[in-house]
Design a protein around this motif. Structure first.
Motif, PDB file in Angstrom:
ATOM      1  N   LEU A  82       0.811  -1.218   0.000  1.00 45.36           N
ATOM      2  CA  LEU A  82       0.000   0.000   0.000  1.00 45.36           C
ATOM      3  C   LEU A  82       0.845   1.269   0.000  1.00 45.36           C
ATOM      4  CD1 LEU A  82      -2.756  -1.023   2.574  1.00 45.36           C
ATOM      5  CD2 LEU A  82      -2.847  -1.133   0.088  1.00 45.36           C
ATOM      6  N   LEU A  83       2.123   1.158  -0.306  1.00 45.39           N
ATOM      7  CA  LEU A  83       3.030   2.290  -0.213  1.00 45.39           C
ATOM      8  C   LEU A  83       2.554   3.504  -1.012  1.00 45.39           C
ATOM      9  CD1 LEU A  83       5.710   3.439   0.780  1.00 45.39           C
ATOM     10  CD2 LEU A  83       6.775   2.505  -1.275  1.00 45.39           C
ATOM     11  N   ASN A  84       2.124   3.325  -2.226  1.00 42.56           N
ATOM     12  CA  ASN A  84       1.697   4.447  -3.065  1.00 42.56           C
ATOM     13  C   ASN A  84       0.186   4.580  -3.136  1.00 42.56           C
ATOM     14  OD1 ASN A  84       4.291   5.319  -3.744  1.00 42.56           O
ATOM     15  ND2 ASN A  84       4.461   3.681  -5.252  1.00 42.56           N
ATOM     16  N   ARG A  85      -0.521   3.919  -2.249  1.00 37.01           N
ATOM     17  CA  ARG A  85      -1.987   4.019  -2.200  1.00 37.01           C
ATOM     18  C   ARG A  85      -2.365   4.583  -0.829  1.00 37.01           C
ATOM     19  NH1 ARG A  85      -2.585  -1.758  -4.743  1.00 37.01           N
ATOM     20  NH2 ARG A  85      -3.390  -2.244  -2.704  1.00 37.01           N
ATOM     21  N   ARG A  86      -2.160   5.891  -0.716  1.00 34.97           N
ATOM     22  CA  ARG A  86      -2.276   6.574   0.578  1.00 34.97           C
ATOM     23  C   ARG A  86      -3.643   6.390   1.225  1.00 34.97           C
ATOM     24  NH1 ARG A  86      -2.142  12.939   1.700  1.00 34.97           N
ATOM     25  NH2 ARG A  86      -2.029  12.841   3.942  1.00 34.97           N
ATOM     26  N   ALA A  87      -4.707   6.532   0.463  1.00 36.23           N
ATOM     27  CA  ALA A  87      -6.041   6.436   1.047  1.00 36.23           C
ATOM     28  C   ALA A  87      -6.297   5.042   1.620  1.00 36.23           C
ATOM     29  CB  ALA A  87      -7.100   6.781   0.001  1.00 36.23           C
ATOM     30  N   GLU A  88      -5.855   4.002   0.939  1.00 33.66           N
ATOM     31  CA  GLU A  88      -6.088   2.636   1.403  1.00 33.66           C
ATOM     32  C   GLU A  88      -5.309   2.312   2.671  1.00 33.66           C
ATOM     33  OE1 GLU A  88      -5.846  -0.293  -1.707  1.00 33.66           O
ATOM     34  OE2 GLU A  88      -6.651   1.151  -3.134  1.00 33.66           O
ATOM     35  N   GLN A  89      -4.264   3.067   2.958  1.00 32.65           N
ATOM     36  CA  GLN A  89      -3.501   2.852   4.182  1.00 32.65           C
ATOM     37  C   GLN A  89      -4.337   3.200   5.412  1.00 32.65           C
ATOM     38  OE1 GLN A  89       0.124   5.110   3.964  1.00 32.65           O
ATOM     39  NE2 GLN A  89       0.792   4.115   2.089  1.00 32.65           N
ATOM     40  N   ASN A  90      -5.412   3.945   5.204  1.00 27.63           N
ATOM     41  CA  ASN A  90      -6.231   4.391   6.335  1.00 27.63           C
ATOM     42  C   ASN A  90      -7.315   3.396   6.735  1.00 27.63           C
ATOM     43  OD1 ASN A  90      -4.833   6.864   6.432  1.00 27.63           O
ATOM     44  ND2 ASN A  90      -6.084   7.638   4.759  1.00 27.63           N
ATOM     45  N   ILE A  91      -7.507   2.344   5.952  1.00 25.10           N
ATOM     46  CA  ILE A  91      -8.548   1.369   6.288  1.00 25.10           C
ATOM     47  C   ILE A  91      -8.209   0.727   7.629  1.00 25.10           C
ATOM     48  CG2 ILE A  91      -9.596  -0.834   5.608  1.00 25.10           C
ATOM     49  CD1 ILE A  91      -9.272   0.045   2.698  1.00 25.10           C
ATOM     50  N   GLY A  92      -9.209   0.705   8.500  1.00 29.71           N
ATOM     51  CA  GLY A  92      -9.043   0.144   9.835  1.00 29.71           C
ATOM     52  C   GLY A  92      -8.726   1.182  10.901  1.00 29.71           C
ATOM     53  N   MET A  93      -8.349   2.387  10.486  1.00 31.69           N
ATOM     54  CA  MET A  93      -8.011   3.428  11.465  1.00 31.69           C
ATOM     55  C   MET A  93      -9.270   3.897  12.192  1.00 31.69           C
ATOM     56  SD  MET A  93      -5.250   5.873   9.556  1.00 31.69           S
ATOM     57  CE  MET A  93      -4.940   6.853  11.004  1.00 31.69           C
ATOM     58  N   VAL A  94      -9.111   4.231  13.449  1.00 32.94           N
ATOM     59  CA  VAL A  94     -10.192   4.825  14.231  1.00 32.94           C
ATOM     60  C   VAL A  94      -9.881   6.308  14.369  1.00 32.94           C
ATOM     61  CG1 VAL A  94     -11.392   4.835  16.446  1.00 32.94           C
ATOM     62  CG2 VAL A  94     -10.608   2.667  15.462  1.00 32.94           C
ATOM     63  N   LEU A  95     -10.829   7.137  13.929  1.00 36.25           N
ATOM     64  CA  LEU A  95     -10.640   8.585  13.883  1.00 36.25           C
ATOM     65  C   LEU A  95     -11.799   9.279  14.554  1.00 36.25           C
ATOM     66  CD1 LEU A  95      -9.802   8.601  10.082  1.00 36.25           C
ATOM     67  CD2 LEU A  95      -8.139   8.754  11.916  1.00 36.25           C
ATOM     68  N   THR A  96     -11.641  10.572  14.790  1.00 31.98           N
ATOM     69  CA  THR A  96     -12.708  11.392  15.342  1.00 31.98           C
ATOM     70  C   THR A  96     -13.231  12.305  14.250  1.00 31.98           C
ATOM     71  OG1 THR A  96     -11.599  11.357  17.482  1.00 31.98           O
ATOM     72  CG2 THR A  96     -13.284  13.032  17.168  1.00 31.98           C
ATOM     73  N   LEU A  97     -14.555  12.367  14.128  1.00 37.16           N
ATOM     74  CA  LEU A  97     -15.150  13.229  13.108  1.00 37.16           C
ATOM     75  C   LEU A  97     -14.815  14.682  13.396  1.00 37.16           C
ATOM     76  CD1 LEU A  97     -18.727  11.772  12.495  1.00 37.16           C
ATOM     77  CD2 LEU A  97     -16.827  11.849  10.889  1.00 37.16           C
ATOM     78  N   ASP A  98     -14.247  15.350  12.409  1.00 37.50           N
ATOM     79  CA  ASP A  98     -13.920  16.767  12.503  1.00 37.50           C
ATOM     80  C   ASP A  98     -15.161  17.606  12.229  1.00 37.50           C
ATOM     81  OD1 ASP A  98     -11.921  18.667  12.976  1.00 37.50           O
ATOM     82  OD2 ASP A  98     -11.679  19.046  10.832  1.00 37.50           O
ATOM     83  N   GLN A  99     -15.946  17.172  11.249  1.00 34.60           N
ATOM     84  CA  GLN A  99     -17.237  17.803  10.930  1.00 34.60           C
ATOM     85  C   GLN A  99     -18.278  16.698  10.929  1.00 34.60           C
ATOM     86  OE1 GLN A  99     -16.989  19.679   7.104  1.00 34.60           O
ATOM     87  NE2 GLN A  99     -15.511  21.208   7.758  1.00 34.60           N
ATOM     88  N   ALA A 100     -19.471  17.017  11.400  1.00 35.34           N
ATOM     89  CA  ALA A 100     -20.543  16.029  11.481  1.00 35.34           C
ATOM     90  C   ALA A 100     -20.859  15.467  10.098  1.00 35.34           C
ATOM     91  CB  ALA A 100     -21.786  16.670  12.074  1.00 35.34           C
ATOM     92  N   ILE A 101     -21.276  14.211  10.085  1.00 38.92           N
ATOM     93  CA  ILE A 101     -21.740  13.622   8.830  1.00 38.92           C
ATOM     94  C   ILE A 101     -23.222  13.951   8.718  1.00 38.92           C
ATOM     95  CG2 ILE A 101     -22.116  11.503   7.535  1.00 38.92           C
ATOM     96  CD1 ILE A 101     -19.701  10.294   8.889  1.00 38.92           C
ATOM     97  N   VAL A 102     -23.536  14.760   7.739  1.00 45.64           N
ATOM     98  CA  VAL A 102     -24.909  15.179   7.479  1.00 45.64           C
ATOM     99  C   VAL A 102     -25.206  14.856   6.019  1.00 45.64           C
ATOM    100  CG1 VAL A 102     -26.517  17.123   7.431  1.00 45.64           C
ATOM    101  CG2 VAL A 102     -24.735  17.027   9.174  1.00 45.64           C
ATOM    102  N   GLY A 103     -26.297  14.151   5.782  1.00 42.89           N
ATOM    103  CA  GLY A 103     -26.622  13.767   4.417  1.00 42.89           C
ATOM    104  C   GLY A 103     -25.617  12.776   3.860  1.00 42.89           C
ATOM    105  N   GLY A 104     -24.956  12.035   4.743  1.00 46.16           N
ATOM    106  CA  GLY A 104     -24.020  11.012   4.306  1.00 46.16           C
ATOM    107  C   GLY A 104     -22.583  11.473   4.138  1.00 46.16           C
TER     108      GLY A 104
END
Length: 143
Positions: A82-104
């Protein structure tokens, strides 16, 4: 020295040298084909130019197929797929929502960058887990 012998030697050397600039081992094998035509023309003078070019095309195709079948398969798998696939490296991470999810859609922060998060409507500050990636959008669910 004959022009056809010199030309095929130069083509072979140029293709092999170009392989150092262009990755993929494609030009190297075409360089081998040009070297084979060079040897053929050197040993058997008088071969028509069209036959020389046809031999180069056929040998290029064959040599590239040999590479793809026997040598490319032998490449070892990467220890960091996953070295050059930055977004996929984040799968499984636990994060805090910075902005609410509204409308998906909402946003999460990873390090110093902000990512679009899609998932069920959740308030800001909720802990979410990244479950998938679609392009640069993180698919999340509540933790």
């Amino acid at each position: 020295m004959r022009w056809d012998v010199v030309t095929w030697a130069a083509v072979a050397l140029l293709l092999m040298a170009a392989e150092t600039v262009v990755p993929g081992a494609f030009l190297l094998w075409m360089g081998f084909a040009a070297a084979a035509v060079f040897l053929l023309v050197l040993v058997a003078p008088g071969i028509p130019l069209l036959a020389q070019v046809a031999a180069f095309v056929v040998l290029s195709f064959v040599s590239v197929q040999v590479y793809r079948k026997w040598f490319r398969r032998a490449e070892r798998p990467s220890d960091r797929p996953l070295l050059n696939r930055r977004a996929e490296q984040n799968i499984g991470m636990v994060l805090t929502l910075d902005q609410a999810i509204v409308g998906g859609r909402g946003r999460v922060r990873i390090g110093d960058s902000s990512w679009i998060a899609e998932g069920p409507d959740l308030p800001a500050g909720t802990r979410v887990r990244v479950v998938a990636v679609e392009g640069v959008v993180l698919k999340v669910q509540a933790e």
